[in-house]
Design a protein around this motif. Structure first.
Motif, PDB file in Angstrom:
ATOM      1  N   GLY A 189       0.808  -1.223   0.000  1.00 60.41           N
ATOM      2  CA  GLY A 189       0.000   0.000   0.000  1.00 60.41           C
ATOM      3  C   GLY A 189       0.837   1.267   0.000  1.00 60.41           C
ATOM      4  N   THR A 190       2.122   1.133  -0.264  1.00 58.27           N
ATOM      5  CA  THR A 190       3.020   2.296  -0.293  1.00 58.27           C
ATOM      6  C   THR A 190       3.061   2.862  -1.718  1.00 58.27           C
ATOM      7  OG1 THR A 190       4.334   1.276   1.440  1.00 58.27           O
ATOM      8  CG2 THR A 190       5.422   2.991   0.161  1.00 58.27           C
ATOM      9  N   THR A 191       3.080   4.150  -1.837  1.00 62.49           N
ATOM     10  CA  THR A 191       3.184   4.776  -3.160  1.00 62.49           C
ATOM     11  C   THR A 191       4.586   4.479  -3.690  1.00 62.49           C
ATOM     12  OG1 THR A 191       1.723   6.529  -2.479  1.00 62.49           O
ATOM     13  CG2 THR A 191       3.103   6.996  -4.397  1.00 62.49           C
ATOM     14  N   VAL A 192       4.665   3.964  -4.916  1.00 62.58           N
ATOM     15  CA  VAL A 192       5.985   3.549  -5.400  1.00 62.58           C
ATOM     16  C   VAL A 192       6.210   4.007  -6.839  1.00 62.58           C
ATOM     17  CG1 VAL A 192       5.104   1.249  -6.036  1.00 62.58           C
ATOM     18  CG2 VAL A 192       7.534   1.546  -5.660  1.00 62.58           C
ATOM     19  N   ARG A 193       7.475   4.331  -7.109  1.00 64.91           N
ATOM     20  CA  ARG A 193       7.874   4.704  -8.474  1.00 64.91           C
ATOM     21  C   ARG A 193       9.143   3.922  -8.773  1.00 64.91           C
ATOM     22  NH1 ARG A 193       8.062  10.784  -8.537  1.00 64.91           N
ATOM     23  NH2 ARG A 193       5.957  11.004  -9.298  1.00 64.91           N
ATOM     24  N   LEU A 194       9.170   3.302  -9.955  1.00 65.25           N
ATOM     25  CA  LEU A 194      10.318   2.467 -10.337  1.00 65.25           C
ATOM     26  C   LEU A 194      11.122   3.170 -11.413  1.00 65.25           C
ATOM     27  CD1 LEU A 194      11.787  -0.366 -10.452  1.00 65.25           C
ATOM     28  CD2 LEU A 194      10.086  -1.031 -12.163  1.00 65.25           C
ATOM     29  N   TRP A 195      12.442   3.274 -11.210  1.00 65.22           N
ATOM     30  CA  TRP A 195      13.335   3.855 -12.228  1.00 65.22           C
ATOM     31  C   TRP A 195      14.093   2.746 -12.942  1.00 65.22           C
ATOM     32  CZ3 TRP A 195      18.585   3.427 -13.067  1.00 65.22           C
ATOM     33  CH2 TRP A 195      19.149   4.322 -13.992  1.00 65.22           C
ATOM     34  N   ALA A 196      14.082   2.800 -14.280  1.00 68.92           N
ATOM     35  CA  ALA A 196      14.910   1.880 -15.064  1.00 68.92           C
ATOM     36  C   ALA A 196      15.661   2.701 -16.094  1.00 68.92           C
ATOM     37  CB  ALA A 196      14.040   0.842 -15.752  1.00 68.92           C
ATOM     38  N   ARG A 197      16.904   2.276 -16.403  1.00 68.38           N
ATOM     39  CA  ARG A 197      17.662   3.082 -17.380  1.00 68.38           C
ATOM     40  C   ARG A 197      17.230   2.755 -18.806  1.00 68.38           C
ATOM     41  NH1 ARG A 197      23.847   0.667 -17.498  1.00 68.38           N
ATOM     42  NH2 ARG A 197      23.276  -1.459 -17.990  1.00 68.38           N
ATOM     43  N   ASP A 198      16.588   1.595 -18.974  1.00 73.37           N
ATOM     44  CA  ASP A 198      16.170   1.176 -20.313  1.00 73.37           C
ATOM     45  C   ASP A 198      14.744   1.675 -20.583  1.00 73.37           C
ATOM     46  OD1 ASP A 198      15.466  -0.092 -22.617  1.00 73.37           O
ATOM     47  OD2 ASP A 198      15.855  -2.132 -21.909  1.00 73.37           O
ATOM     48  N   PRO A 199      14.585   2.603 -21.558  1.00 73.17           N
ATOM     49  CA  PRO A 199      13.252   3.155 -21.811  1.00 73.17           C
ATOM     50  C   PRO A 199      12.237   2.073 -22.195  1.00 73.17           C
ATOM     51  CG  PRO A 199      14.941   4.317 -23.096  1.00 73.17           C
ATOM     52  CD  PRO A 199      15.622   3.166 -22.434  1.00 73.17           C
ATOM     53  N   ALA A 200      12.704   0.993 -22.824  1.00 69.25           N
ATOM     54  CA  ALA A 200      11.773  -0.081 -23.215  1.00 69.25           C
ATOM     55  C   ALA A 200      11.177  -0.734 -21.963  1.00 69.25           C
ATOM     56  CB  ALA A 200      12.508  -1.121 -24.064  1.00 69.25           C
ATOM     57  N   THR A 201      12.007  -0.878 -20.917  1.00 71.06           N
ATOM     58  CA  THR A 201      11.506  -1.459 -19.654  1.00 71.06           C
ATOM     59  C   THR A 201      10.476  -0.523 -19.031  1.00 71.06           C
ATOM     60  OG1 THR A 201      13.619  -2.566 -19.286  1.00 71.06           O
ATOM     61  CG2 THR A 201      12.215  -2.313 -17.370  1.00 71.06           C
ATOM     62  N   VAL A 202      10.803   0.771 -19.016  1.00 70.74           N
ATOM     63  CA  VAL A 202       9.877   1.754 -18.431  1.00 70.74           C
ATOM     64  C   VAL A 202       8.527   1.665 -19.130  1.00 70.74           C
ATOM     65  CG1 VAL A 202       9.433   4.242 -18.153  1.00 70.74           C
ATOM     66  CG2 VAL A 202      11.726   3.324 -17.725  1.00 70.74           C
ATOM     67  N   SER A 203       8.564   1.629 -20.445  1.00 71.68           N
ATOM     68  CA  SER A 203       7.326   1.621 -21.207  1.00 71.68           C
ATOM     69  C   SER A 203       6.546   0.314 -20.989  1.00 71.68           C
ATOM     70  CB  SER A 203       7.685   1.835 -22.685  1.00 71.68           C
ATOM     71  OG  SER A 203       6.693   1.356 -23.495  1.00 71.68           O
ATOM     72  N   GLU A 204       7.264  -0.806 -20.975  1.00 74.14           N
ATOM     73  CA  GLU A 204       6.576  -2.092 -20.817  1.00 74.14           C
ATOM     74  C   GLU A 204       5.942  -2.228 -19.427  1.00 74.14           C
ATOM     75  OE1 GLU A 204       7.649  -6.643 -22.105  1.00 74.14           O
ATOM     76  OE2 GLU A 204       8.993  -5.624 -20.744  1.00 74.14           O
ATOM     77  N   VAL A 205       6.671  -1.766 -18.408  1.00 75.71           N
ATOM     78  CA  VAL A 205       6.128  -1.847 -17.042  1.00 75.71           C
ATOM     79  C   VAL A 205       4.867  -0.989 -16.951  1.00 75.71           C
ATOM     80  CG1 VAL A 205       6.567  -1.126 -14.649  1.00 75.71           C
ATOM     81  CG2 VAL A 205       8.310  -2.400 -15.898  1.00 75.71           C
ATOM     82  N   ARG A 206       4.927   0.195 -17.570  1.00 74.46           N
ATOM     83  CA  ARG A 206       3.791   1.129 -17.494  1.00 74.46           C
ATOM     84  C   ARG A 206       2.571   0.621 -18.245  1.00 74.46           C
ATOM     85  NH1 ARG A 206       5.944   7.069 -18.982  1.00 74.46           N
ATOM     86  NH2 ARG A 206       6.343   7.863 -16.898  1.00 74.46           N
ATOM     87  N   THR A 207       2.829   0.127 -19.458  1.00 74.79           N
ATOM     88  CA  THR A 207       1.680  -0.144 -20.329  1.00 74.79           C
ATOM     89  C   THR A 207       1.219  -1.599 -20.329  1.00 74.79           C
ATOM     90  OG1 THR A 207       3.144  -0.509 -22.201  1.00 74.79           O
ATOM     91  CG2 THR A 207       2.322   1.749 -21.905  1.00 74.79           C
ATOM     92  N   LYS A 208       2.144  -2.509 -20.005  1.00 75.22           N
ATOM     93  CA  LYS A 208       1.748  -3.930 -20.069  1.00 75.22           C
ATOM     94  C   LYS A 208       1.839  -4.640 -18.730  1.00 75.22           C
ATOM     95  CE  LYS A 208       3.053  -4.582 -24.884  1.00 75.22           C
ATOM     96  NZ  LYS A 208       4.123  -5.038 -25.759  1.00 75.22           N
ATOM     97  N   GLN A 209       2.234  -3.935 -17.685  1.00 71.89           N
ATOM     98  CA  GLN A 209       2.436  -4.555 -16.364  1.00 71.89           C
ATOM     99  C   GLN A 209       3.335  -5.787 -16.473  1.00 71.89           C
ATOM    100  OE1 GLN A 209      -1.158  -3.841 -17.104  1.00 71.89           O
ATOM    101  NE2 GLN A 209      -0.465  -1.846 -16.400  1.00 71.89           N
TER     102      GLN A 209
END
Ligand SMILES: NC(=O)C1=CN([C@@H]2O[C@H](COP(=O)(O)OP(=O)(O)OC[C@H]3O[C@@H](n4cnc5c(N)ncnc54)[C@H](OP(=O)(O)O)[C@@H]3O)[C@@H](O)[C@H]2O)C=CC1
Ligand SMILES: O=C(CO)COP(=O)(O)O
Length: 335
Positions: free
Chosen positions: A27-47
């Motif tokens: 239940g903690t607000t969380v933000r994940l940083w990745a250096r690979d933009p493809a990872t960022v996009s996949e985590v955001r859009t496809k879980q």
């Protein structure tokens, strides 16, 4: 410190993603940083993070970002990139000017170039910021799938350790608080080296008896060196010490164990590293662990043979002969 209501996770690999899910489940607000933009996009859009956690789709929506400044703006930060990248990332974090809460070191290793534990590196790169450590028997895959897991979370004060535990606790994730920041790092770093030895025994098909003996004698090394460095006994026999050693020395799910297996099957360490396979932190920590042991005048024959196998100075059969031919000695220090 007060309650930890937001966490920034740095590292878009298997463990960073699993820990971000853990915080979200708590239940903690969380933000994940990745250096690979493809990872960022996949985590955001496809879980999903198919590169590091293939076959797993998250139930939780994770907020991912490529901005270090954004992720640093949290009550606490989990630093979850490989050990050898820790100094550079801490320095980049400092540059953001946004760090306010504790930075919890989640990598399991020792800095190769200096022989320093990651909390010592942090003291140099982010002075004034409280270090924490999260370590214990926990495969990222298991944690991402929500399988039951327990770890140690250490900080210099019980209050900070407990606040961090509360921000991560869920029905499937049980953190235990500790104030042994130094000791909690030692098990995680050394077990990776010892797991390579156990994997080599499995790869060379030397039998379950040999593997158990190596795990127990490996623990003796971890215990001796850890104690000499100032770790508390309960930490070394706890989740981050014995617990993680047992897990990693007995499972092909471990990348260090698997790396050792390949060595036992006859592959050269340089071939395996050049092939760019999965991260095996023990391959980077072995040599420096031996140097640390020399500094403290502690014998670590298993770590030493692993260091020599990794640097291709010794074959698995030579390693075995060396260990078996060591002078007879007492198992305890009583005589
Ligand atoms: N996996 C596990 O089960 C567990 C791992 N750990 C520890 O956590 C640490 C990280 O492991 P894990 O997540 O599994 O590793 P992975 O190999 O799965 O992922 C590593 C991540 O770190 C990123 N990375 C590598 N180098 C840098 C750098 N210089 N700057 C920024 N990002 C970088 C990679 O990015 P990119 O994709 O762009 O290369 C990738 O996102 C290790 O120390 C490991 O021992 C601890 C407990 C459990
Ligand atoms: O640290 C881990 C489990 O606790 C993961 O081990 P490996 O890095 O060997 O996969």
């Amino acid at each position: 410190m007060g309650a930890v209501k937001s966490i920034g996770v740095i590292g878009g690999g298997a463990w960073g993603t699993a820990l971000a899910l853990t915080a979200a489940r708590a239940g903690t607000t969380v933000r994940l940083w990745a250096r690979d933009p493809a990872t960022v996009s996949e985590v955001r859009t496809k879980q999903q993070n198919t590169k590091y956690l293939p076959g797993i789709t998250f139930d939780e929506d994770l907020n991912a970002t490529s901005s270090l400044k954004e992720v640093a703006d949290a009550d606490a930060i989990l630093l979850v990139t490989p050990a050898q990248s820790t100094r550079a990332i801490l320095s980049a974090l400092k540059e953001t000017g946004n760090v306010r809460g504790p930075v919890v070191l989640c990598a399991k290793g020792i800095e190769q170039t200096t022989g320093k534990l990651l909390s010592q590196v942090m003291k140099e790169e982010l002075p004034g910021i409280e270090p924490g450590v999260l370590s214990g028997p926990s495969f990222a895959d298991d944690v991402a799938k929500g399988l039951p897991t327990a770890v140690t979370v250490a900080a210099h004060t019980a209050k900070t350790a407990l606040s961090l535990c509360e921000a991560l606790q869920s029905p499937c994730f049980r953190p235990y608080a500790s104030i042994d920041v130094l000791g909690t790092q030692i098990g995680g770093a050394l077990k990776n080296v010892l797991a390579i030895a156990c994997g080599a025994v499995a790869g060379r098909k030397l039998g379950a008896s040999a593997q158990a003996a190596l795990t127990a004698r490996g623990f003796a090394e971890l215990n001796r060196l850890g104690s000499a460095m100032g770790a508390q006994g309960e930490t070394l026999t706890g989740l981050s010490g014995l617990g993680d050693l047992v897990l990693t020395c007995s499972s092909t799910q471990s990348r260090n164990f698997s790396f050792g297996m390949r060595l036992g099957e006859g592959f050269m360490a340089s071939e395996l590293i050049a092939a760019g396979g999965k991260l095996a932190e023990g391959a980077y920590s072995a040599q420096v662990a031996v140097k640390l042991a020399q500094k403290h005048e502690i014998e670590v024959p298993i770590c030493d043979t692993v260091a020599r196998m990794v640097s291709e100075d010794m074959t698995i059969d030579e390693a075995l002969n060396t260990l078996m031919a060591r002078p007879l000695k007492s198992e305890t220090d009583f005589f």
